[in-house]
Design an enzyme around this catalytic site. Structure first.
Site, PDB file in Angstrom:
ATOM      1  N   GLU A 118       0.850  -1.192   0.000  1.00  0.00           N
ATOM      2  CA  GLU A 118       0.000   0.000   0.000  1.00  0.00           C
ATOM      3  C   GLU A 118       0.888   1.245   0.000  1.00  0.00           C
ATOM      4  O   GLU A 118       1.900   1.287   0.695  1.00  0.00           O
ATOM      5  CB  GLU A 118      -0.874  -0.037   1.260  1.00  0.00           C
ATOM      6  N   HIS A 119       0.521   2.225  -0.809  1.00  0.00           N
ATOM      7  CA  HIS A 119       1.315   3.453  -0.996  1.00  0.00           C
ATOM      8  C   HIS A 119       2.691   3.129  -1.584  1.00  0.00           C
ATOM      9  O   HIS A 119       3.649   3.879  -1.405  1.00  0.00           O
ATOM     10  CB  HIS A 119       1.469   4.242   0.316  1.00  0.00           C
ATOM     11  N   SER A 139     -28.440   0.317 -17.683  1.00  0.00           N
ATOM     12  CA  SER A 139     -27.894  -0.117 -16.389  1.00  0.00           C
ATOM     13  C   SER A 139     -29.024  -0.700 -15.549  1.00  0.00           C
ATOM     14  O   SER A 139     -29.959   0.012 -15.184  1.00  0.00           O
ATOM     15  CB  SER A 139     -27.268   1.075 -15.665  1.00  0.00           C
ATOM     16  N   SER A 176     -13.050  -1.166  -6.056  1.00  0.00           N
ATOM     17  CA  SER A 176     -12.895  -0.719  -7.430  1.00  0.00           C
ATOM     18  C   SER A 176     -13.982  -1.212  -8.390  1.00  0.00           C
ATOM     19  O   SER A 176     -13.717  -1.867  -9.393  1.00  0.00           O
ATOM     20  CB  SER A 176     -11.507  -1.099  -7.958  1.00  0.00           C
ATOM     21  N   SER A 177     -15.193  -0.837  -8.063  1.00  0.00           N
ATOM     22  CA  SER A 177     -16.297  -1.146  -8.979  1.00  0.00           C
ATOM     23  C   SER A 177     -16.098  -0.441 -10.312  1.00  0.00           C
ATOM     24  O   SER A 177     -16.491  -0.951 -11.361  1.00  0.00           O
ATOM     25  CB  SER A 177     -17.635  -0.735  -8.356  1.00  0.00           C
ATOM     26  N   ASP A 199      -5.712  -1.041 -10.258  1.00  0.00           N
ATOM     27  CA  ASP A 199      -7.083  -1.552 -10.232  1.00  0.00           C
ATOM     28  C   ASP A 199      -7.464  -2.192 -11.562  1.00  0.00           C
ATOM     29  O   ASP A 199      -8.014  -3.288 -11.624  1.00  0.00           O
ATOM     30  CB  ASP A 199      -8.075  -0.424  -9.918  1.00  0.00           C
ATOM     31  N   TYR A 237      -2.579  12.708   0.996  1.00  0.00           N
ATOM     32  CA  TYR A 237      -1.955  11.895  -0.051  1.00  0.00           C
ATOM     33  C   TYR A 237      -0.832  12.685  -0.726  1.00  0.00           C
ATOM     34  O   TYR A 237       0.286  12.193  -0.881  1.00  0.00           O
ATOM     35  CB  TYR A 237      -3.036  11.512  -1.066  1.00  0.00           C
TER      36      TYR A 237
HETATM   37  P1  ADP Z   1     -15.061   2.411  -6.530  1.00  0.00           P
HETATM   38  O1  ADP Z   1     -14.120   2.645  -5.416  1.00  0.00           O
HETATM   39  O2  ADP Z   1     -16.050   1.343  -6.208  1.00  0.00           O
HETATM   40  O3  ADP Z   1     -14.375   2.206  -7.836  1.00  0.00           O
HETATM   41  P2  ADP Z   1     -15.876   4.824  -7.831  1.00  0.00           P
HETATM   42  O4  ADP Z   1     -16.516   6.049  -7.303  1.00  0.00           O
HETATM   43  O5  ADP Z   1     -14.548   4.931  -8.455  1.00  0.00           O
HETATM   44  O6  ADP Z   1     -15.905   3.756  -6.642  1.00  0.00           O
HETATM   45  O7  ADP Z   1     -16.817   4.169  -8.929  1.00  0.00           O
HETATM   46  C1  ADP Z   1     -18.198   4.020  -8.681  1.00  0.00           C
HETATM   47  C2  ADP Z   1     -18.951   4.397  -9.944  1.00  0.00           C
HETATM   48  O8  ADP Z   1     -18.796   3.346 -10.933  1.00  0.00           O
HETATM   49  C3  ADP Z   1     -20.441   4.514  -9.724  1.00  0.00           C
HETATM   50  O9  ADP Z   1     -20.789   5.819  -9.314  1.00  0.00           O
HETATM   51  C4  ADP Z   1     -20.986   4.188 -11.100  1.00  0.00           C
HETATM   52  O10 ADP Z   1     -20.927   5.316 -11.939  1.00  0.00           O
HETATM   53  C5  ADP Z   1     -20.016   3.154 -11.635  1.00  0.00           C
HETATM   54  N1  ADP Z   1     -20.503   1.793 -11.338  1.00  0.00           N
HETATM   55  C6  ADP Z   1     -19.922   0.863 -10.551  1.00  0.00           C
HETATM   56  N2  ADP Z   1     -20.669  -0.263 -10.484  1.00  0.00           N
HETATM   57  C7  ADP Z   1     -21.758  -0.036 -11.232  1.00  0.00           C
HETATM   58  C8  ADP Z   1     -22.931  -0.803 -11.554  1.00  0.00           C
HETATM   59  N3  ADP Z   1     -23.133  -2.026 -11.056  1.00  0.00           N
HETATM   60  N4  ADP Z   1     -23.838  -0.243 -12.378  1.00  0.00           N
HETATM   61  C9  ADP Z   1     -23.655   0.988 -12.875  1.00  0.00           C
HETATM   62  N5  ADP Z   1     -22.592   1.755 -12.605  1.00  0.00           N
HETATM   63  C10 ADP Z   1     -21.655   1.270 -11.792  1.00  0.00           C
HETATM   64 MG    MG Z   2     -12.993   3.619  -8.629  1.00  0.00          MG
END
Ligand code: ADP
Ligand code: MG
Length: 383
Positions: free
Chosen positions: A31-32, A65, A122-123, A168, A220
């Site tokens: 990390e970092h 979506s 990291s969605s 990521d 950071y």
């Molecule tokens: P994370 O740390 O989870 O990456 P972010 O803020 O970088 O958080 O990303 C989240 C964004 O990614 C959401 O606001 C959305 O725009 C998009 N996202 C993630 N998962 C989905 C999903 N299942 N459906 C639609 N958009 C999503």
């Molecule tokens: Mg993100």
């Protein structure tokens, strides 16, 4: 999730289409270290994004979506990105693919996901790499996984205002079931290491403090500056040092009086952390999960006391983990909130979760969230 996507796709866009999937990620240790030219050690997880795509013969993308219950249509040649944040990721991936000479034409898509948003898993990388992979495949472009990861990273930079590193998207594209990937952030060399806690009697679980302290971005930048100053001081004596991660611990000692006490502690953490990633990799090659876990505790200590990027909630969760005999526990991600990642023996899991839940809630007035994760495949065709 798959069935819902199939059904919605059929009702909106008809027959046909191909299913793709990608994953969120964890980082076991390291990390970092990324901006210090060191190692990270991520893996893809069993939570991700799934999308069905079909070429539609126009120059427009129609995207639905399922999680937002919303459809967006955009032209591939339009200047302006869509206003919906989720659609900007798809738009960005299309543009970044085209920018690199890839073919992108109109398509229809329905997608959904189960990576918790903003929890540090990291969605957004899961979303980018799912579409980067899918577009590469349906239009028969020939980008390799590294290029797909970079398409995702550039999407964050150019369309979402997030100046992230490559970890990521790298993990989300390269992830493999039962493996973590050690990535050298300076050379981008990488190597897979076996990591299968379930097979060795362990579980990997994240506990989300659900707090985000607003110090994060200014702190950071300060940490980065400390690291750069320390690296410069060391480089005067050891010109081969380009990044702090190139320095040996004894070299840091040589410049102790030339840098501030604070910079010294920051550098001490980073140099230790780079070594810990290597030590964890060695331990995992021997299936020694206890040593790997102990290193996680050392990382937590370093992040809390030397690098000072932890917070009360995370230190609290870390102490509870120790008390419950959890094998390894540390704050995951940049710090100042988010999750701890925990490696726990199966037989201790239930007790740990119930104690952590109860004690945390009693102390902070809200429940933490708990996410079990299994190391899984990254971007792929999902049929
Ligand atoms: P994370 O740390 O989870 O990456 P972010 O803020 O970088 O958080 O990303 C989240 C964004 O990614 C959401 O606001 C959305 O725009 C998009 N996202 C993630 N998962 C989905 C999903 N299942 N459906 C639609 N958009 C999503
Ligand atoms: Mg993100």
């Amino acid at each position: 999730m798959k069935q819902k996507i199939q059904d919605k796709f059929a009702s909106l866009y008809g027959e046909g289409g191909v299913l793709y999937a990608s994953a969120g990620r964890i980082n076991l240790i390291g990390e970092h270290t990324d901006y210090n030219g060191g190692y990270v050690f991520p893996g893809a997880i069993d939570k991700g994004i799934m999308a069905k795509l079909k070429v539609n013969g126009t120059s427009k993308v129609r995207a639905y979506s399922l999680d937002y219950n919303e459809e967006v249509e955009f032209g591939l040649n339009e200047e302006d990105a869509p206003s919906q944040s989720w659609a900007r990721y798809i738009f960005g991936v299309c543009r970044e693919t085209a920018k690199r000479g890839g073919k992108v034409e109109g398509f229809d898509t329905v997608f959904a996901g189960d990576v918790p948003l903003g929890a540090g898993l990291s969605s957004s990388a899961a979303l980018e790499s799912c579409f980067a992979f899918a577009i590469n495949d349906i239009f028969s472009n020939d980008f390799n996984l590294f290029e797909l990861a970079k398409i995702g990273q550039s999407t964050e930079h150019n369309y979402c205002g997030v100046k992230c590193g490559i970890m990521d998207q790298f993990a989300s594209c390269f992830g493999k079931q039962g493996c973590l990937i050690r990535l050298n952030c300076k050379t981008l060399e990488y190597k897979y290491f076996p990591f299968d806690p379930e097979a060795h009697g362990y579980k990997l679980v994240l506990i989300d403090s659900c707090v985000k302290h607003e110090l994060a971005s200014s702190a950071y930048n300060k940490r980065r500056e400390s690291c750069e100053r320390a690296a410069r001081a060391i480089a005067k004596l050891h010109p081969e040092v380009e990044y702090l991660s190139d320095a040996k611990r004894v070299w840091l000692e040589e410049v102790r009086t030339q840098i501030s006490e604070e910079d010294f502690l920051r550098a001490e953490y980073v140099i230790g952390e780079v070594q810990r990633v290597l030590d964890v990799c060695d331990a995992l090659e021997r299936n020694d999960y206890e040593t790997a876990g102990e290193m996680m505790y050392q990382t937590h200590f370093g992040m809390s006391r030397l690098y000072e990027v932890s917070c009360e909630e995370l230190d609290f969760l870390n102490r509870i983990a120790r008390k419950c005999d959890v094998s390894g526990s540390r704050v995951m991600g940049g710090g100042f909130g988010g999750c701890t990642i925990n490696l726990v023996k199966k037989e201790l899991y239930d007790n740990f979760i119930s104690v952590a839940r109860a004690r945390f809630t009693e102390q902070f007035g809200h429940e933490p969230k708990v996410y079990d994760v299994v190391i899984s495949d990254g971007a792929r065709r999902a049929e």
